[in-house]
Design a protein around this motif. Structure first.
Motif, PDB file in Angstrom:
ATOM      1  N   ILE A   1      11.358  -1.352  -6.869  1.00  0.00           N
ATOM      2  CA  ILE A   1      10.305  -1.945  -7.678  1.00  0.00           C
ATOM      3  C   ILE A   1       8.986  -1.218  -7.374  1.00  0.00           C
ATOM      4  N   PRO A   2       8.198  -0.872  -8.398  1.00  0.00           N
ATOM      5  CA  PRO A   2       6.951  -0.108  -8.152  1.00  0.00           C
ATOM      6  C   PRO A   2       5.837  -0.960  -7.553  1.00  0.00           C
ATOM      7  N   THR A   3       6.073  -1.490  -6.358  1.00  0.00           N
ATOM      8  CA  THR A   3       5.021  -2.196  -5.632  1.00  0.00           C
ATOM      9  C   THR A   3       4.067  -1.168  -5.020  1.00  0.00           C
ATOM     10  N   LYS A   4       2.945  -1.648  -4.491  1.00  0.00           N
ATOM     11  CA  LYS A   4       1.965  -0.718  -3.933  1.00  0.00           C
ATOM     12  C   LYS A   4       2.512   0.036  -2.727  1.00  0.00           C
ATOM     13  N   ILE A   5       3.289  -0.658  -1.903  1.00  0.00           N
ATOM     14  CA  ILE A   5       3.861   0.005  -0.728  1.00  0.00           C
ATOM     15  C   ILE A   5       4.830   1.102  -1.159  1.00  0.00           C
TER      16      ILE A   5
ATOM     17  N   ILE B   1      -2.638  -3.554  -0.724  1.00  0.00           N
ATOM     18  CA  ILE B   1      -2.837  -5.003  -0.688  1.00  0.00           C
ATOM     19  C   ILE B   1      -2.479  -5.615  -2.036  1.00  0.00           C
ATOM     20  N   CYS B   2      -1.795  -6.753  -1.980  1.00  0.00           N
ATOM     21  CA  CYS B   2      -1.422  -7.472  -3.197  1.00  0.00           C
ATOM     22  C   CYS B   2      -2.680  -7.927  -3.934  1.00  0.00           C
ATOM     23  N   GLU B   3      -2.823  -7.597  -5.208  1.00  0.00           N
ATOM     24  CA  GLU B   3      -4.006  -7.961  -5.987  1.00  0.00           C
ATOM     25  C   GLU B   3      -3.974  -9.411  -6.448  1.00  0.00           C
ATOM     26  N   THR B   4      -2.863 -10.097  -6.271  1.00  0.00           N
ATOM     27  CA  THR B   4      -2.770 -11.504  -6.669  1.00  0.00           C
ATOM     28  C   THR B   4      -3.334 -12.430  -5.601  1.00  0.00           C
TER      29      THR B   4
END
Length: 269
Positions: free
Chosen positions: A215-219, A231-234
């Motif tokens: 999944i294209p998460t930031k990490i 860092i999660c933007e939510t």
């Protein structure tokens, strides 16, 4: 991408293995039809003093020949002798016992007598005296005629004894999987249940990507060389990993709980 569904992959065909299985088909034809035009030309060029199975790769040979030798390696993994009169088989060196993957007897050499009696059947007493119990069971299960037919090389992984590209591909994949086995049966069962469940295919693909951490998460984006703060933007409190994005994020969990409660109240009313 080439892993089968049961091992957690999408099941795309391995093009390299498919090519090798096709080359093994050509090797099978050379083995079974040595007097064909192609067979006579290749024999005259590359294996004048031996048969095709004994032929080897050559440094200065053509690309076609070296490719055939590569395919022959896969073919040899599934070949064995079908016993007829037994005159062409070396009982200790040749592959003739229907027991993958060696196709050879396990007992150490003792005598070099014939295993087939004068009547054309198995010499049961000799076999029981000179071979292990496992070998005895394997040998005596082999159907044998009355000496009316000669020995014949067959492909073990087809009931008719004929090589097919499908069975060659299957064997090649099995050999590769055996050499790199790491998945448990429980994990295979889980993957199998995922691909069999009756839901939209794009949902299955999403679950598969999530389990593979694609999944294209930031990490994950950081791992591909694209710099982010991670860092999660939510919630702005934790690193955005796949697990966090789909399950651990506090704001997403709150939204999910509210959605669940609203739907539960609607169904009750």
């Amino acid at each position: 991408m080439q892993m089968p569904l049961i091992d957690g992959g999408p099941g795309f065909r391995d093009l390299e293995l498919s090519n090798r299985a096709l080359l093994a088909k050509q090797c099978w034809r050379l083995l079974k039809n040595p007097n064909s035009l192609a067979g006579r030309i290749l024999k005259g060029c590359y294996y004048k003093d031996c048969n095709f199975l004994e032929a080897k790769k050559m440094v200065n040979a053509s690309f076609v020949w070296n490719s055939l030798i590569w395919g022959k390696g896969l073919l040899e993994a599934g070949l064995r002798w079908s016993v007829g009169d037994g005159k062409s088989i070396n009982i200790y060196k040749d592959k003739w016992v229907p027991r993958p993957s060696t196709f050879r007897i396990l007992s150490p050499p003792k005598l070099n007598d014939q295993l087939i009696s004068s009547s054309g059947g198995w010499n049961t007493n000799f076999i029981k005296q000179n071979f292990s119990d496992e070998d005895v069971n394997s040998i005596l299960q082999i159907p044998i005629g009355c000496g009316s037919r000669g020995d014949n090389i067959i492909w073990h992984y087809n009931e008719n004894g004929q090589y097919s590209v499908k069975s060659g591909y299957w064997l090649g994949h099995k050999l590769a999987t055996t050499a790199n086995t790491s998945n448990s049966s429980a994990l295979n069962t889980w993957w199998n249940s995922l691909w069999r469940v009756k839901i939209c295919m794009k949902v299955k693909i999403f679950v598969w990507k999530a389990c593979q951490d694609w999944i294209p998460t930031k990490i994950n984006i950081d791992g591909r060389g694209i710099k982010t703060n991670g860092i999660c933007e939510t919630c702005n409190t934790s690193y955005e990993t796949t697990l966090h994005a789909l399950w651990e994020c506090s704001k997403l969990r709150k939204t999910r709980d509210e959605w669940y409660n609203n739907n539960a109240m609607t169904s009750l009313s």
